[in-house]
Design a protein around this motif. Structure first.
Motif, PDB file in Angstrom:
ATOM      1  N   ILE A  15       0.848  -1.180   0.000  1.00 30.70           N
ATOM      2  CA  ILE A  15       0.000   0.000   0.000  1.00 30.70           C
ATOM      3  C   ILE A  15       0.889   1.237   0.000  1.00 30.70           C
ATOM      4  CG2 ILE A  15      -1.864   1.236   1.175  1.00 30.70           C
ATOM      5  CD1 ILE A  15      -2.591  -1.592   0.083  1.00 30.70           C
ATOM      6  N   ALA A  16       0.691   2.097  -0.991  1.00 26.95           N
ATOM      7  CA  ALA A  16       1.454   3.342  -1.089  1.00 26.95           C
ATOM      8  C   ALA A  16       0.954   4.347  -0.053  1.00 26.95           C
ATOM      9  CB  ALA A  16       1.308   3.920  -2.495  1.00 26.95           C
ATOM     10  N   ARG A  17       1.688   5.400   0.131  1.00 27.89           N
ATOM     11  CA  ARG A  17       1.271   6.444   1.074  1.00 27.89           C
ATOM     12  C   ARG A  17      -0.056   7.067   0.663  1.00 27.89           C
ATOM     13  NH1 ARG A  17       5.788  10.533   2.546  1.00 27.89           N
ATOM     14  NH2 ARG A  17       4.315  10.920   4.220  1.00 27.89           N
ATOM     15  N   THR A  18      -0.392   6.956  -0.601  1.00 33.57           N
ATOM     16  CA  THR A  18      -1.665   7.485  -1.103  1.00 33.57           C
ATOM     17  C   THR A  18      -2.840   6.594  -0.734  1.00 33.57           C
ATOM     18  OG1 THR A  18      -1.420   6.309  -3.189  1.00 33.57           O
ATOM     19  CG2 THR A  18      -0.536   8.554  -3.084  1.00 33.57           C
ATOM     20  N   GLY A  19      -2.554   5.392  -0.196  1.00 31.74           N
ATOM     21  CA  GLY A  19      -3.609   4.442   0.151  1.00 31.74           C
ATOM     22  C   GLY A  19      -3.951   3.477  -0.971  1.00 31.74           C
ATOM     23  N   ARG A  20      -3.289   3.618  -2.112  1.00 29.58           N
ATOM     24  CA  ARG A  20      -3.554   2.736  -3.254  1.00 29.58           C
ATOM     25  C   ARG A  20      -2.590   1.545  -3.244  1.00 29.58           C
ATOM     26  NH1 ARG A  20      -6.867   4.122  -6.909  1.00 29.58           N
ATOM     27  NH2 ARG A  20      -7.734   6.196  -6.993  1.00 29.58           N
ATOM     28  N   PRO A  21      -3.079   0.376  -3.674  1.00 30.83           N
ATOM     29  CA  PRO A  21      -2.176  -0.767  -3.776  1.00 30.83           C
ATOM     30  C   PRO A  21      -1.224  -0.598  -4.964  1.00 30.83           C
ATOM     31  CG  PRO A  21      -4.366  -1.374  -4.538  1.00 30.83           C
ATOM     32  CD  PRO A  21      -4.457   0.023  -4.011  1.00 30.83           C
ATOM     33  N   VAL A  22       0.024  -0.969  -4.744  1.00 35.09           N
ATOM     34  CA  VAL A  22       1.038  -0.948  -5.790  1.00 35.09           C
ATOM     35  C   VAL A  22       1.335  -2.405  -6.125  1.00 35.09           C
ATOM     36  CG1 VAL A  22       3.402  -0.280  -6.381  1.00 35.09           C
ATOM     37  CG2 VAL A  22       2.002   1.188  -4.904  1.00 35.09           C
ATOM     38  N   VAL A  23       1.181  -2.755  -7.399  1.00 33.07           N
ATOM     39  CA  VAL A  23       1.355  -4.142  -7.819  1.00 33.07           C
ATOM     40  C   VAL A  23       2.511  -4.222  -8.815  1.00 33.07           C
ATOM     41  CG1 VAL A  23       0.243  -6.157  -8.861  1.00 33.07           C
ATOM     42  CG2 VAL A  23      -1.129  -4.503  -7.571  1.00 33.07           C
ATOM     43  N   PRO A  24       3.588  -4.922  -8.451  1.00 34.80           N
ATOM     44  CA  PRO A  24       4.656  -5.092  -9.436  1.00 34.80           C
ATOM     45  C   PRO A  24       4.161  -5.973 -10.581  1.00 34.80           C
ATOM     46  CG  PRO A  24       5.139  -6.319  -7.432  1.00 34.80           C
ATOM     47  CD  PRO A  24       3.874  -5.574  -7.195  1.00 34.80           C
ATOM     48  N   ARG A  25       4.530  -5.621 -11.788  1.00 29.93           N
ATOM     49  CA  ARG A  25       4.108  -6.394 -12.956  1.00 29.93           C
ATOM     50  C   ARG A  25       4.528  -7.858 -12.821  1.00 29.93           C
ATOM     51  NH1 ARG A  25       1.697  -4.501 -17.109  1.00 29.93           N
ATOM     52  NH2 ARG A  25       2.168  -2.370 -16.529  1.00 29.93           N
ATOM     53  N   SER A  26       5.644  -8.104 -12.156  1.00 27.17           N
ATOM     54  CA  SER A  26       6.127  -9.477 -11.973  1.00 27.17           C
ATOM     55  C   SER A  26       5.155 -10.327 -11.157  1.00 27.17           C
ATOM     56  CB  SER A  26       7.495  -9.471 -11.296  1.00 27.17           C
ATOM     57  OG  SER A  26       7.409  -8.892 -10.006  1.00 27.17           O
TER      58      SER A  26
END
Length: 69
Positions: free
Chosen positions: A38-49
């Motif tokens: 979870i980024a500081r913005t509250g959004r999930p960050v998903v690596p393409r891998s």
């Protein structure tokens, strides 16, 4: 040819999960066992891998596929 981004876009995360709300996206990703944070913005960050099965180096120096056990 442009390089493929290392992380999914907001639109790609919404398409993958079927949810627009970040909290719902994060729950869906966790249920599927897909690596994300979870980024500081509250959004999930998903690596393409995490979805294309490419190997990534973990913090222990070993390699593992994008999907977590």
């Amino acid at each position: 040819m442009p390089a493929t981004p290392a992380f999914l876009s907001r639109e790609e995360v919404a398409e993958l999960t079927g949810y627009v709300m970040p909290s719902a996206q994060a729950r869906w990703l966790a249920r599927q066992g897909l690596r994300h944070w979870i980024a500081r913005t509250g959004r999930p960050v998903v690596p393409r891998s995490a979805i294309d099965g490419t190997a990534t180096q973990d913090n222990d120096g070993g390699f593992q596929l994008g999907k977590v056990a």
